[in-house]
Design an enzyme around this catalytic site. Structure first.
Site, mmCIF file in Angstrom:
data_model
loop_
_atom_site.group_PDB
_atom_site.id
_atom_site.type_symbol
_atom_site.label_atom_id
_atom_site.label_comp_id
_atom_site.label_asym_id
_atom_site.label_seq_id
_atom_site.Cartn_x
_atom_site.Cartn_y
_atom_site.Cartn_z
ATOM 1 C CG HIS A 114 -2.086 -0.811 1.130
ATOM 2 N ND1 HIS A 114 -3.215 -1.001 2.049
ATOM 3 C CD2 HIS A 114 -2.270 -2.008 0.211
ATOM 4 C CE1 HIS A 114 -3.941 -1.694 1.781
ATOM 5 N NE2 HIS A 114 -3.401 -2.465 0.625
ATOM 6 C CE1 TYR B 253 -4.639 3.465 9.513
ATOM 7 C CE2 TYR B 253 -5.146 3.358 11.662
ATOM 8 C CZ TYR B 253 -4.408 2.961 10.366
ATOM 9 O OH TYR B 253 -3.585 2.270 10.594
ATOM 10 N N PRO C 203 -3.019 -0.353 19.317
ATOM 11 C CG PRO C 203 -4.766 -1.584 18.876
ATOM 12 C CD PRO C 203 -4.164 -0.767 19.737
ATOM 13 C CE LYS D 114 4.632 2.904 13.315
ATOM 14 N NZ LYS D 114 4.998 2.317 11.908
ATOM 15 C CE1 TYR E 161 -0.577 3.370 9.965
ATOM 16 C CE2 TYR E 161 0.197 2.645 7.656
ATOM 17 C CZ TYR E 161 -0.649 2.691 8.970
ATOM 18 O OH TYR E 161 -1.786 1.865 8.751
HETATM 19 P P1 RFL Z 1 3.543 -12.245 21.059
HETATM 20 O O1 RFL Z 1 2.734 -12.524 19.711
HETATM 21 O O2 RFL Z 1 2.557 -12.158 21.904
HETATM 22 O O3 RFL Z 1 4.363 -13.684 21.315
HETATM 23 C C1 RFL Z 1 4.662 -14.237 22.481
HETATM 24 C C2 RFL Z 1 4.658 -15.954 22.348
HETATM 25 O O4 RFL Z 1 5.304 -16.174 23.759
HETATM 26 C C3 RFL Z 1 4.118 -17.374 24.116
HETATM 27 N N1 RFL Z 1 4.232 -17.542 25.585
HETATM 28 C C4 RFL Z 1 4.959 -18.438 26.428
HETATM 29 N N2 RFL Z 1 6.021 -19.403 25.823
HETATM 30 C C5 RFL Z 1 6.529 -19.916 26.577
HETATM 31 N N3 RFL Z 1 6.337 -20.064 27.977
HETATM 32 C C6 RFL Z 1 5.658 -18.881 28.621
HETATM 33 N N4 RFL Z 1 5.473 -18.987 29.897
HETATM 34 C C7 RFL Z 1 5.002 -18.149 27.617
HETATM 35 N N5 RFL Z 1 3.981 -17.162 27.744
HETATM 36 C C8 RFL Z 1 3.760 -16.426 26.549
HETATM 37 C C9 RFL Z 1 2.787 -16.757 23.564
HETATM 38 O O5 RFL Z 1 1.873 -17.873 23.490
HETATM 39 C C10 RFL Z 1 3.317 -16.129 22.282
HETATM 40 O O6 RFL Z 1 3.467 -17.152 21.166
HETATM 41 O O7 RFL Z 1 4.742 -11.345 21.228
HETATM 42 P P2 RFL Z 1 6.092 -10.703 20.232
HETATM 43 O O8 RFL Z 1 6.553 -11.748 19.517
HETATM 44 O O9 RFL Z 1 6.510 -9.707 21.016
HETATM 45 O O10 RFL Z 1 4.988 -9.887 19.130
HETATM 46 C C11 RFL Z 1 4.206 -9.077 19.257
HETATM 47 C C12 RFL Z 1 3.052 -8.749 18.333
HETATM 48 O O11 RFL Z 1 2.099 -9.894 18.569
HETATM 49 C C13 RFL Z 1 2.009 -7.465 19.081
HETATM 50 O O12 RFL Z 1 2.872 -6.395 19.263
HETATM 51 C C14 RFL Z 1 1.102 -7.102 17.702
HETATM 52 O O13 RFL Z 1 0.338 -8.229 17.409
HETATM 53 C C15 RFL Z 1 0.370 -5.942 18.014
HETATM 54 N N6 RFL Z 1 -0.596 -5.565 17.030
HETATM 55 C C16 RFL Z 1 -0.104 -4.761 15.772
HETATM 56 N N7 RFL Z 1 1.392 -4.773 15.560
HETATM 57 C C17 RFL Z 1 1.788 -4.135 14.426
HETATM 58 O O14 RFL Z 1 2.785 -4.123 14.308
HETATM 59 N N8 RFL Z 1 0.885 -3.924 13.418
HETATM 60 C C18 RFL Z 1 -0.397 -3.983 13.586
HETATM 61 O O15 RFL Z 1 -1.194 -3.670 12.571
HETATM 62 C C19 RFL Z 1 -1.088 -4.516 14.776
HETATM 63 N N9 RFL Z 1 -2.428 -4.637 14.901
HETATM 64 C C20 RFL Z 1 -1.871 -5.651 17.060
HETATM 65 C C21 RFL Z 1 -2.533 -5.302 16.105
HETATM 66 C C22 RFL Z 1 -2.432 -6.409 18.314
HETATM 67 C C23 RFL Z 1 -3.610 -6.628 18.267
HETATM 68 N N10 RFL Z 1 -4.227 -7.428 19.345
HETATM 69 C C24 RFL Z 1 -4.944 -8.618 19.287
HETATM 70 C C25 RFL Z 1 -3.466 -7.248 20.636
HETATM 71 C C26 RFL Z 1 -4.029 -5.207 16.270
HETATM 72 C C27 RFL Z 1 -4.589 -6.143 17.265
HETATM 73 C C28 RFL Z 1 -6.160 -6.167 17.204
HETATM 74 C C1 PHB Z 2 -4.863 -4.755 10.926
HETATM 75 O O1 PHB Z 2 -5.040 -4.914 9.637
HETATM 76 O O2 PHB Z 2 -5.076 -5.801 11.805
HETATM 77 C C2 PHB Z 2 -4.644 -3.471 11.585
HETATM 78 C C3 PHB Z 2 -4.287 -2.447 10.548
HETATM 79 C C4 PHB Z 2 -3.900 -1.317 11.024
HETATM 80 C C5 PHB Z 2 -3.964 -0.901 12.322
HETATM 81 C C6 PHB Z 2 -4.073 -1.942 13.396
HETATM 82 C C7 PHB Z 2 -4.420 -3.215 12.702
HETATM 83 O O3 PHB Z 2 -3.619 0.153 12.910
#
Ligand code: RFL
Ligand code: PHB
Length: 387
Positions: free
Chosen positions: A72, A201, A289, A293, A381
């Site tokens: 994008h 957004y 979120p 990031k 961004y």
């Molecule tokens: P994770 O992905 O949570 O992975 C951690 C892993 O550790 C495991 N774990 C354990 N393993 C062994 N022993 C234990 N005691 C443990 N406890 C936990 C877990 O099962 C898991 O597999 O962390 P990591 O690797 O630091 O990654 C971070 C990202 O997952 C997170 O920051 C993003 O998902 C946030 N986020 C977004 N980030 C972006 O860069 N761009 C986005 O568009 C974006 N959108 C989002 C998001 C997060 C969202 N939610 C659901 C929180 C949108 C949403 C809705």
């Molecule tokens: C997504 O596609 O899940 C998404 C995109 C942009 C955001 C957060 C989540 O800021």
């Protein structure tokens, strides 16, 4: 058992770190509490900064992302009945983002690691850390009912916000900075084409809405909701009605195949190191979120950590490792600031008074009329330079 680096958590942080270390000739073992199917099915982030996509490519892990991911060049902002495109590409001298689901990244990283014969132990239980202040830390855990002990030179705490690594640090050694927000996001995945080619957004008086996607036939949509909202109180009809109002357009409906509520917080722990334990990704920080990031910041951390570990393995000096925390925190706080700012700009705050609302309207107006303001948004961004 022994390895050079014990990695707790097979999310983006742990898996990218494992691949970066392999490329530097360093052994690691990844321990994951959940099953492979669970981590591969967890729907989360969707936006990869250009630097994140380039790093995956550089590791030889970007082939499917390049085939199936959507590049994008802009995003759209909607507010007060107006529509404005932020031309990311033009404002950042040709940079862009790639829309590709986090769970797809995770699938690619797991498959490549297992294909190479390197270990990921899924469904481990009772993980605890020992000897972090010594030169021989160990990770204890249970697998298939058997107690295991993994000795390492270093432990990478990549186990997310609710993991055990941060909690293993003695009280008082870490400082926590935290901000909670008076709202959450209701997120859905729907088998319907996205309403537009780019992300939208929308800052609506009824609350924020976001239209994103996973493919040309799969939409990812979010609505600002109450922090204690129950997804069950949001049947499909209510969700689509509210999306139409807040996005200010008609949109294609389809079966909702996933639905969930995500709380919003800003959180940073300092420093990212305690003895031989190094925290990375969500284990060390959470961003709301809105700026997309979290995943990208996790990848940025482990890039710095992998280089520091490689320097340690090559020379035996801990200088680079000791500098890891300070090196990451500068960028972490800049990304925190951006995520907080995007969140404050686009959401409805229940306690906002008319003065607050006019300031917010003025800021949105400035963003779309002042090229330098739009450029600052675009540069953040698509991703600040990696260190
Ligand atoms: P994770 O992905 O949570 O992975 C951690 C892993 O550790 C495991 N774990 C354990 N393993 C062994 N022993 C234990 N005691 C443990 N406890 C936990 C877990 O099962 C898991 O597999 O962390 P990591 O690797 O630091 O990654 C971070 C990202 O997952 C997170 O920051 C993003 O998902 C946030 N986020 C977004 N980030 C972006 O860069 N761009 C986005 O568009 C974006 N959108 C989002 C998001 C997060 C969202 N939610 C659901 C929180 C949108 C949403 C809705
Ligand atoms: C997504 O596609 O899940 C998404 C995109 C942009 C955001 C957060 C989540 O800021």
């Amino acid at each position: 058992m022994r390895t050079q680096v014990g990695i707790v958590g097979a999310g983006p942080a742990g898996l990218v770190l494992a691949h970066l270390l392999r490329r530097a000739g360093i052994d690691s073992v990844v321990l994951e509490a959940r099953s492979r199917a669970h981590v591969e099915g967890r729907i989360r982030a969707g936006v990869l900064e250009q630097g994140t996509a380039d790093l995956l490519d550089g590791l030889g892990l970007g082939a499917r992302m390049r085939r199936e991911g959507l590049v994008h060049h802009g995003i759209e902002l909607r507010f007060a009945g107006e529509r404005h495109r932020i031309d990311l590409h033009a404002l950042t001298e040709g940079r862009s983002i790639t829309v590709y689901g986090q769970h797809e990244v995770v699938k690619d990283l797991i498959a490549a690691r297992l294909d190479a014969g390197d270990p990921i132990r899924f469904a481990v239980e009772g993980v605890r850390l020992e000897g972090l202040a010594s030169e021989r830390p160990a990770i204890l855990y249970r697998q298939d009912g058997q107690e295991q002990r993994l000795e390492c030179d270093l432990v990478a705490g990549c186990d997310g916000f609710h993991g055990v690594c941060r909690a293993a640090v003695p009280p008082g050694a870490l400082t926590v900075h935290e901000r909670l927000y008076p709202f959450a996001w209701l997120g859905i995945l729907a088998e319907a084409p996205p309403v537009a080619d780019e992300l939208i957004y929308s800052a609506h008086e009824r609350g924020f809405a976001l239209s994103s996607m996973r493919s040309p036939t799969l939409s990812r949509l979010y609505l600002q909701c109450a922090p204690d909202a129950d997804a069950g109180a949001w049947p499909a009809g209510r969700i689509w009605d509210e999306l139409r109002i807040r996005l200010d357009c008609d949109l294609p409906e389809g079966p909702i195949v996933q639905k969930g509520v995500t709380g919003m917080r800003s959180f940073v722990v300092e420093p990212l190191q305690y003895g031989r334990l190094f925290l990375a990704g969500d284990a060390a920080h959470i961003v709301p979120p809105t700026g997309a990031k979290g995943l990208n910041l996790a990848v940025a951390d482990v890039r710095v950590l992998a280089a520091a570990i490689a320097a340690f393995a090559a020379t035996g000096s801990t200088d680079a490792l000791d500098g890891y925390s300070a090196r990451c925190l500068d960028r972490i706080w800049r990304v925190q600031r951006f995520s907080w700012w995007m969140t404050a700009l686009l959401h409805r705050f229940p306690d906002a008074d008319p003065f607050d609302r006019r300031l917010r309207a003025a800021e949105l107006s400035q963003l779309v009329h002042l090229p330098s303001a739009a450029r600052t948004l675009a540069e953040n961004y698509v991703g600040l330079p990696l260190l």
